[in-house]
Structure formats: C-alpha cells, structure tokens
Design an enzyme around this catalytic site. Structure first.
Site, PDB file in Angstrom:
ATOM      1  N   ASP A 144      33.326  35.672  42.206  1.00 35.06           N
ATOM      2  CA  ASP A 144      33.403  34.743  43.332  1.00 35.06           C
ATOM      3  C   ASP A 144      32.937  35.410  44.613  1.00 35.06           C
ATOM      4  O   ASP A 144      33.591  36.321  45.118  1.00 35.06           O
ATOM      5  CB  ASP A 144      34.853  34.279  43.509  1.00 35.06           C
ATOM      6  CG  ASP A 144      35.250  33.263  42.457  1.00 35.06           C
ATOM      7  OD1 ASP A 144      34.522  32.265  42.302  1.00 35.06           O
ATOM      8  OD2 ASP A 144      36.283  33.472  41.796  1.00 35.06           O
ATOM      9  N   MET A 152      29.804  31.016  47.008  1.00 35.23           N
ATOM     10  CA  MET A 152      30.439  30.140  48.011  1.00 35.23           C
ATOM     11  C   MET A 152      29.933  30.603  49.366  1.00 35.23           C
ATOM     12  O   MET A 152      30.616  31.278  50.136  1.00 35.23           O
ATOM     13  CB  MET A 152      31.958  30.238  47.889  1.00 35.23           C
ATOM     14  CG  MET A 152      32.481  29.486  46.667  1.00 35.23           C
ATOM     15  SD  MET A 152      34.149  29.951  46.235  1.00 35.23           S
ATOM     16  CE  MET A 152      33.808  31.387  45.244  1.00 35.23           C
ATOM     17  N   GLY A 207      44.551  31.045  42.661  1.00 30.74           N
ATOM     18  CA  GLY A 207      45.966  30.705  42.545  1.00 30.74           C
ATOM     19  C   GLY A 207      46.358  29.348  43.097  1.00 30.74           C
ATOM     20  O   GLY A 207      47.532  29.104  43.358  1.00 30.74           O
ATOM     21  N   MET A 238      32.350  34.998  48.553  1.00 23.72           N
ATOM     22  CA  MET A 238      32.783  34.157  49.679  1.00 23.72           C
ATOM     23  C   MET A 238      32.303  34.763  50.989  1.00 23.72           C
ATOM     24  O   MET A 238      32.468  35.974  51.205  1.00 23.72           O
ATOM     25  CB  MET A 238      34.308  34.063  49.700  1.00 23.72           C
ATOM     26  CG  MET A 238      34.880  33.504  48.410  1.00 23.72           C
ATOM     27  SD  MET A 238      36.664  33.442  48.504  1.00 23.72           S
ATOM     28  CE  MET A 238      37.044  32.732  46.905  1.00 23.72           C
ATOM     29  N   MET A 271      34.225  21.866  40.720  1.00 22.74           N
ATOM     30  CA  MET A 271      35.392  22.559  41.295  1.00 22.74           C
ATOM     31  C   MET A 271      36.637  21.700  41.082  1.00 22.74           C
ATOM     32  O   MET A 271      36.629  20.504  41.379  1.00 22.74           O
ATOM     33  CB  MET A 271      35.210  22.808  42.795  1.00 22.74           C
ATOM     34  CG  MET A 271      34.152  23.830  43.179  1.00 22.74           C
ATOM     35  SD  MET A 271      34.315  25.437  42.372  1.00 22.74           S
ATOM     36  CE  MET A 271      35.919  25.985  42.988  1.00 22.74           C
ATOM     37  N   SER A 275      43.850  33.671  38.182  1.00 26.19           N
ATOM     38  CA  SER A 275      45.219  34.178  38.267  1.00 26.19           C
ATOM     39  C   SER A 275      45.954  34.026  36.931  1.00 26.19           C
ATOM     40  O   SER A 275      46.749  34.889  36.560  1.00 26.19           O
ATOM     41  CB  SER A 275      45.979  33.470  39.392  1.00 26.19           C
ATOM     42  OG  SER A 275      45.771  32.091  39.338  1.00 26.19           O
ATOM     43  N   GLY A 296      37.854  28.825  47.984  1.00 24.05           N
ATOM     44  CA  GLY A 296      38.279  29.747  49.040  1.00 24.05           C
ATOM     45  C   GLY A 296      39.358  30.712  48.583  1.00 24.05           C
ATOM     46  O   GLY A 296      39.393  31.844  49.050  1.00 24.05           O
ATOM     47  N   ASP A 353      36.389  25.068  37.485  1.00 21.04           N
ATOM     48  CA  ASP A 353      36.832  26.292  38.173  1.00 21.04           C
ATOM     49  C   ASP A 353      37.940  25.945  39.162  1.00 21.04           C
ATOM     50  O   ASP A 353      37.731  25.140  40.078  1.00 21.04           O
ATOM     51  CB  ASP A 353      35.622  26.901  38.908  1.00 21.04           C
ATOM     52  CG  ASP A 353      35.949  28.188  39.626  1.00 21.04           C
ATOM     53  OD1 ASP A 353      36.995  28.806  39.324  1.00 21.04           O
ATOM     54  OD2 ASP A 353      35.139  28.590  40.490  1.00 21.04           O
ATOM     55  N   GLY A 354      39.086  26.600  38.959  1.00 21.17           N
ATOM     56  CA  GLY A 354      40.200  26.437  39.890  1.00 21.17           C
ATOM     57  C   GLY A 354      41.429  25.866  39.208  1.00 21.17           C
ATOM     58  O   GLY A 354      41.380  24.766  38.654  1.00 21.17           O
ATOM     59  N   HIS A 383      29.302  33.008  41.354  1.00 18.21           N
ATOM     60  CA  HIS A 383      29.592  31.768  42.095  1.00 18.21           C
ATOM     61  C   HIS A 383      29.412  32.045  43.583  1.00 18.21           C
ATOM     62  O   HIS A 383      30.212  32.746  44.198  1.00 18.21           O
ATOM     63  CB  HIS A 383      31.036  31.358  41.746  1.00 18.21           C
ATOM     64  CG  HIS A 383      31.499  30.109  42.419  1.00 18.21           C
ATOM     65  ND1 HIS A 383      32.799  29.659  42.317  1.00 18.21           N
ATOM     66  CD2 HIS A 383      30.850  29.198  43.197  1.00 18.21           C
ATOM     67  CE1 HIS A 383      32.925  28.536  43.005  1.00 18.21           C
ATOM     68  NE2 HIS A 383      31.763  28.243  43.558  1.00 18.21           N
ATOM     69  N   SER A 404      38.158  35.070  36.190  1.00 16.60           N
ATOM     70  CA  SER A 404      37.609  35.248  37.538  1.00 16.60           C
ATOM     71  C   SER A 404      38.124  36.555  38.132  1.00 16.60           C
ATOM     72  O   SER A 404      39.330  36.740  38.317  1.00 16.60           O
ATOM     73  CB  SER A 404      38.027  34.078  38.430  1.00 16.60           C
ATOM     74  OG  SER A 404      37.793  34.448  39.777  1.00 16.60           O
ATOM     75  N   HIS A 439      33.417  35.792  35.690  1.00 18.01           N
ATOM     76  CA  HIS A 439      33.108  34.915  36.831  1.00 18.01           C
ATOM     77  C   HIS A 439      33.359  35.723  38.106  1.00 18.01           C
ATOM     78  O   HIS A 439      34.462  36.227  38.329  1.00 18.01           O
ATOM     79  CB  HIS A 439      34.027  33.691  36.753  1.00 18.01           C
ATOM     80  CG  HIS A 439      33.811  32.676  37.831  1.00 18.01           C
ATOM     81  ND1 HIS A 439      32.778  31.767  37.823  1.00 18.01           N
ATOM     82  CD2 HIS A 439      34.519  32.407  38.962  1.00 18.01           C
ATOM     83  CE1 HIS A 439      32.865  30.980  38.883  1.00 18.01           C
ATOM     84  NE2 HIS A 439      33.901  31.356  39.609  1.00 18.01           N
TER      85      HIS A 439
END
Ligand code: DX5
Ligand code: ZN
Length: 218
Positions: free
Chosen positions: A35, A69, A146, A37, A138, A195, A143, A172-173, A67, A8, A33
């Site tokens: 992200d 969001m 890490g 936001m 998820m 991360s 948001g 993811d996450g 992705h 990511s 990936h």
C-alpha cells in the site's frame, strides 16, 4: 477463476519487515499487497519504492501487487516498476489520464489494475474495462488498515462480474473470515487481508482456512 489471497504489508511489524515478508510468503498466500500512500490522495503516508525493492530482494518469487493511493501515480510508474512492482493498481479518482497511464504500464511490462473508492459509482469504470487486467473494489475508505468492511460495496463486485466473467476482481479493506466469503459470493476472486492475517501467529492456518471458506461459497 483463480482464487488469490494477498496479505497487506501495511499491517506488518515494521521493525522486522524482511521477516514479515518471508512469513507472508511462507503462509502460502498468492501475492503481497503493498500500500503506497502519499498523504494527499489519502490522509496518511506509508512507504515508497524502497520497500517494494526490499520485498523483491527477500522474496523474489512472491508476486508484488502495488496499490498506488496517490494523486499523481503517473509520476512514479517507472520508479515502482523498476523496484519490482508486477501489478500496478491506479485509482480512477487520481489526477491523471488513465487511458494513457495504462498504456504506459503495459509498455513497461507490468499488469494494469483499476481501483475505485466506496463513494465512486461503478459505472465510471465502464470505459476502462477492456484496458485493464484487474479491478480492485475498495471495501473501506482508503488510508488506514484495520477498518470495518463496508458490505454496501459488494453490489459493485456483482455488477462487474456479470459484465466480465473472466476479469480478476479484487476486494481490499476489512477482509477476514466473515467478510471474505461474502465478497467471494458476490463474484470477487482476489482478496486482500492486512490486519486479519498479520495478527495471526499461524498465518498459514489462517490462509488455508480462508481458502476453505471461499471454496465453500463459490
Ligand atoms: C487501505 C489499504 C488496505 C489495507 C487493508 O487503505 O488499501 O490495503 O492495508 O488493511 P485491512 O485488511 O486491515 O483492512
Ligand atoms: Zn490496499
């Protein structure tokens, strides 16, 4: 199922974004990936279509998984696809009609993915399962990068895998060497790691190691 690992970009060093994109591609990872936001759907802002376009420019053959969001992803579909997005991931919690938007994504030539947040019941996805190419479960509250992996989300992966043996299922996450094998065991075949991978001096060794750990449990 095809196993895929996706770094990511949110966890990259933004001072050297082009080099970080090249580093992710050179690691042997399967896709990038990205992200997006909007500071409304999630309490954070990241980047927009220009960074998708940058990744296409510096690594044209590195698949771009985007992705969204966003509360209104419908207002930006063309912009992201024009910039080079190849899969668009839309949240079931977004404020638009997803049946309509998935038709548009397909007509625009991109793949369709449906995402659900940790607090959303998995049954809500059922009316869409035949309209999408991929599901993203998820494993953190979206948001921020890490965060700690929420293992309680894994029964959703098993539930979906039972019903859809051939559908791509991504998590993811909080992905790392300990949590990604748990998700693989539950039935996921695509794994985001932000991360964890960008912190490695040798990203290729970390990607190779993740593949070994996944293959050991499936
Ligand atoms: C969370 C994002 C994730 C995030 C993953 O809101 O959707 O893709 O970048 O980061 P890590 O792997 O650090 O949890
Ligand atoms: Zn993401």
């Amino acid at each position: 199922m095809n196993i895929e690992i996706l770094p990511s970009l949110l966890a990259a060093d933004f001072g050297q974004l082009a080099d970080e994109i090249r580093r992710a591609e050179a690691s042997g990872a399967d896709a990038l990936h990205l992200d997006i936001m909007d500071s409304h759907f999630v309490p954070n802002l990241s980047f927009g279509p220009d960074v998708v376009a940058l990744s296409k420019k510096v690594a044209p053959n590195f698949y771009r998984n985007v992705h969204l969001m966003m509360s209104r992803p419908d207002l930006y579909l063309e912009k992201f696809i024009d910039a080079g997005a190849q899969t668009l991931q839309l949240h079931i919690e977004a404020d638009c009609d997803l049946h309509t938007e998935f038709k548009r994504v397909k007509a625009l030539g991109a793949k369709r993915a449906l995402v659900l947040n940790p607090e959303t019941p998995v049954e809500r996805l059922l009316p869409y399962l035949d309209e999408v190419d991929e599901i993203l479960v998820m494993t953190v509250h979206p948001g921020y990068g890490g965060q700690k992996f929420i293992a309680d989300c894994l029964p959703k992966v098993s539930y979906l895998r039972e019903r859809k043996p051939k559908l791509d299922i991504m998590i993811d996450g909080g992905g790392n060497a300990e949590t990604i094998p748990l998700a693989a065991k539950a039935g996921a075949n695509q794994f985001v790691a932000g991360s964890y991978l960008f912190a490695k001096a040798d990203m290729k060794a970390a990607v190779d190691d993740l593949r070994l750990r996944i293959n050991a449990v499936i």
